[in-house]
Write a protein that holds these residues in place. Structure first.
Motif, mmCIF file in Angstrom:
data_model
loop_
_atom_site.group_PDB
_atom_site.id
_atom_site.type_symbol
_atom_site.label_atom_id
_atom_site.label_comp_id
_atom_site.label_asym_id
_atom_site.label_seq_id
_atom_site.Cartn_x
_atom_site.Cartn_y
_atom_site.Cartn_z
ATOM 1 N N ASN B 39 -35.109 -30.801 -3.488
ATOM 2 C CA ASN B 39 -33.838 -31.423 -3.145
ATOM 3 C C ASN B 39 -34.035 -32.477 -2.053
ATOM 4 O OD1 ASN B 39 -31.218 -32.045 -2.669
ATOM 5 N ND2 ASN B 39 -30.573 -29.972 -2.106
ATOM 6 N N GLY B 40 -33.508 -33.689 -2.306
ATOM 7 C CA GLY B 40 -33.628 -34.750 -1.319
ATOM 8 C C GLY B 40 -32.611 -34.643 -0.205
ATOM 9 N N GLY B 49 -30.744 -35.558 -4.927
ATOM 10 C CA GLY B 49 -31.763 -36.271 -5.690
ATOM 11 C C GLY B 49 -33.151 -35.689 -5.478
ATOM 12 N N PHE B 50 -34.072 -36.051 -6.395
ATOM 13 C CA PHE B 50 -35.424 -35.501 -6.338
ATOM 14 C C PHE B 50 -36.201 -36.098 -5.162
ATOM 15 C CE2 PHE B 50 -39.924 -35.708 -7.258
ATOM 16 C CZ PHE B 50 -40.202 -34.418 -7.658
ATOM 17 N N SER B 51 -36.889 -35.225 -4.429
ATOM 18 C CA SER B 51 -37.685 -35.703 -3.303
ATOM 19 C C SER B 51 -38.712 -34.662 -2.906
ATOM 20 C CB SER B 51 -36.767 -35.998 -2.121
ATOM 21 O OG SER B 51 -37.499 -35.945 -0.927
ATOM 22 N N ASN B 243 -37.484 -23.201 1.374
ATOM 23 C CA ASN B 243 -37.588 -23.304 -0.084
ATOM 24 C C ASN B 243 -38.918 -23.918 -0.500
ATOM 25 O OD1 ASN B 243 -35.180 -22.170 -0.666
ATOM 26 N ND2 ASN B 243 -34.138 -24.050 -1.288
ATOM 27 N N ALA B 244 -39.307 -24.961 0.218
ATOM 28 C CA ALA B 244 -40.561 -25.647 -0.112
ATOM 29 C C ALA B 244 -41.749 -24.715 0.126
ATOM 30 C CB ALA B 244 -40.700 -26.924 0.715
ATOM 31 N N ILE B 245 -41.740 -24.006 1.272
ATOM 32 C CA ILE B 245 -42.833 -23.069 1.557
ATOM 33 C C ILE B 245 -42.878 -21.989 0.484
ATOM 34 C CG2 ILE B 245 -43.773 -21.418 3.212
ATOM 35 C CD1 ILE B 245 -42.266 -22.945 5.399
ATOM 36 N N SER B 246 -41.709 -21.460 0.124
ATOM 37 C CA SER B 246 -41.637 -20.427 -0.904
ATOM 38 C C SER B 246 -42.259 -20.916 -2.200
ATOM 39 C CB SER B 246 -40.182 -20.044 -1.178
ATOM 40 O OG SER B 246 -39.561 -19.581 -0.019
ATOM 41 N N THR B 247 -41.904 -22.135 -2.588
ATOM 42 C CA THR B 247 -42.415 -22.670 -3.840
ATOM 43 C C THR B 247 -43.927 -22.844 -3.789
ATOM 44 O OG1 THR B 247 -40.319 -23.804 -4.172
ATOM 45 C CG2 THR B 247 -42.154 -24.540 -5.517
#
Lengths: 300, 268
Positions: B39-40, B49-51, B243-247
């Motif tokens: 998520n941007g 938007g994608f980011s 969220n990013a770390i989880s992914t």
């Protein structure tokens, strides 16, 4: 060097090979549990910790509370609520995971061998995925602006988002979600070893599908059912992360309540007594499970 | 469903539907989390938007780097120690016939599975805090020790399962051909057992990497692992960074698992 020494030396070897594992486990798992039991009968320290004076206050505090002003004793409603919530949610989690887990395990076990590996892989990814991540993921779905509420509003089923997060339901959904693979895997192991000729025999003897399920399948895969139920029930009862994240502090379970005593509550003896209670509940359920699995023989 | 096909004894009504539903429900939340990590926007609630910006934020965060390194060190040690000990114990409990006290060994080995983690965590908090005061040592040793201990049953189970499923005929044949017990182990038992050992080590590694509760209670100040760091972040609010770390962690799990499947397939 003889490989054929009977009896005693075999036992000795078994012990010798197991000793390193046992030493580590006694040092960093089993042994400290005894310390917990001891701390539960000591006096509370001023800030945290304990004073080495024998006291029943820890155990007293499990069920009762003393009024600060007039020293009257009453049942600790809050504690009982937390206990009841933990037991109720854990039983429900076990039942729901079984309802989903049995068909899932069955489905995987009845695929052709190659496809089986693929489905098994799909179930092990969530199993090996960090519990915290899965809890975050569920949170993402059920929060007020999450996809569940957004979808329901979008389709006109509801007009306002339903508050699911920070309720018991959220904790139940979360626990079912994170513990489902723990139910599926032992069930799969049991069904995988299952001889499907027995079902054929059942049908040949004019059993209905339901009779086959109840009379043939369930009794034979019972060890898997028991293993799965234990593997789900026990972590549910002591769950800490899921209730903390999804219950939002209000909807505590025993695990969070214990933590509270060692943290803010600064009442180590009470925390230790609560831990011992949790241990006893687990012990009792294990004994009940073992009895249940040994009393009824293969004839159910 | 009354097709001319032969009656399939392995199907039960409704089972396939529930199974597929279970898979969808298992994956929907994870997929959502992954999507939202790209998520941007600045909030988890709005799609901007994608980011990849949150990955960059997490990557540059020193606390995250530290926690990642610490998590990996602990998980490596814990999986090596627990797998070695579990392999020995599995051999001791399955290959020597039944002996007195075997049940005691089973109970102690499986004890971390049976006892709720929070109780073990509290027990270790009490025990290690006294040891810390007595010895003055506050390093990673406690975490490695604790992780190794609770990883033992996870390593033990697949190894023991493999041993029990193994035909002893080869070992007996080797012994009949005058192989020493060590030769039998080295050339027959261990190669046959290897998939079990690898499975055990993988399980132990992931279980250690995954651990939150015991780590949270045992760690000394400034010893956050990735999961305890994430839990700490949650005290404020769920951020796209988490969220990013989880992914990323999820991706690591999938990569390890895929590699594992590949390796064990090759051996068959």
């Amino acid at each position: 060097m003889s490989t054929k020494t009977p009896g005693r030396s075999k036992g000795l070897n078994g012990w010798l090979l197991s000793t390193p594992a046992l030493v580590l486990l006694v040092l960093a798992a089993s042994g400290p549990l005894i310390i917990v039991a001891i701390y539960s009968v000591l006096e509370k320290g001023d800030y945290s910790g304990v004073r080495w004076i024998l006291s029943g206050d820890g155990w007293f505090g499990v069920l009762f509370q003393r009024d600060i002003f007039d020293q009257t004793v009453s049942l600790a409603d809050a504690n009982l609520t937390i206990f009841w919530r933990s037991v109720k949610l854990s039983i429900m989690t076990t039942l729901i995971t079984f309802a989903f887990g049995l068909p899932t395990a069955w489905f995987i076990a009845t695929r052709p061998p190659k496809a089986r590996a693929f489905w098994l892989f799909l179930i092990t990814i969530p199993f090996w995925t960090n519990l915290l991540i899965r809890t975050f993921a569920i949170m993402e779905v059920i929060r007020n602006q999450g996809i569940l509420n957004t979808a329901l509003i979008h389709f006109g089923l509801i007009s306002e988002p339903i508050q699911i997060l920070y309720t018991d339901t959220a904790v139940l959904i979360g626990m079912t979600y994170v513990y489902l693979p723990l139910m599926v895997l032992p069930l799969y192991a049991a069904i995988d070893r299952f001889d499907f000729k027995l079902i054929e025999a059942g049908y040949d003897l004019y059993a209905t599908r339901w009779q086959v399920l109840r009379g043939v399948i369930l009794p034979i895969i019972k060890p898997g059912i028991i293993a799965g139920s234990i593997l789900v029930f026990i972590p549910s009862l002591g769950a800490y992360v899921t209730p903390r994240v999804l219950g939002g502090g209000k909807n505590m379970m025993i695990g969070n309540f214990i933590e509270l005593q060692f943290g803010q509550g600064q009442n180590w003896p009470l925390g230790a007594a609560l831990s011992t209670v949790l241990l006893l509940i687990v012990l009792v359920s294990l004994v009940v499970y073992t009895k249940a699995s040994t009393r009824e023989g293969p004839h159910g | 469903m009354a097709k001319p096909r032969a009656f399939d004894v392995t199907t039960l009504p409704g089972f396939t539907f529930v199974a597929i539903l279970a898979f969808v429900l298992l994956y929907a939340p994870i997929v959502t989390l992954v999507i939202y990590s790209f998520n941007g926007g600045n909030s988890v609630n709005q799609w901007g938007g994608f980011s990849l910006q949150w990955y960059a934020v997490a990557w540059q965060n020193e606390a995250v780097q530290d926690a990642t390194a610490r998590s990996l060190i602990i998980a490596l040690w814990a999986s090596v120690i627990s797998t070695a000990l579990a392999t020995m114990a599995a051999l001791g409990t399955t290959r020597r016939g039944r002996f007195k006290g075997q049940t005691v060994i089973y109970v102690i080995i499986n004890q971390p599975l049976m006892v709720p983690e929070i109780v073990t965590a509290v027990a270790l908090l009490i025990f290690f805090s006294s040891v810390k005061i007595a010895t003055g040592y506050t390093g990673l040793g406690y975490l490695i020790l604790a992780h190794s201990a609770f990883c033992i049953p996870f390593a033990y189970l697949p190894i023991r399962a493999r041993l029990e499923g193994m035909d002893t005929a080869m070992e007996t044949a080797a012994a009949d051909l005058y192989a020493t017990p060590w030769q039998t182990f080295r050339y027959i038992t261990l190669p046959l057992l290897l998939p079990g050992v690898i499975a055990g080590a993988m399980l132990a590694f992931i279980i250690s990497l995954d651990n939150v509760i015991i780590t949270e209670f045992v760690k000394s100040a400034g010893q956050d692992t990735l999961p305890t760091y994430m839990l700490g972040q949650l005290r404020r609010a769920l951020t796209p960074e988490v969220n990013a770390i989880s992914t990323a962690l999820l991706a690591l799990t999938v990569v390890i698992l895929t590699g594992f499947v590949f390796v064990t397939k090759k051996r068959d």
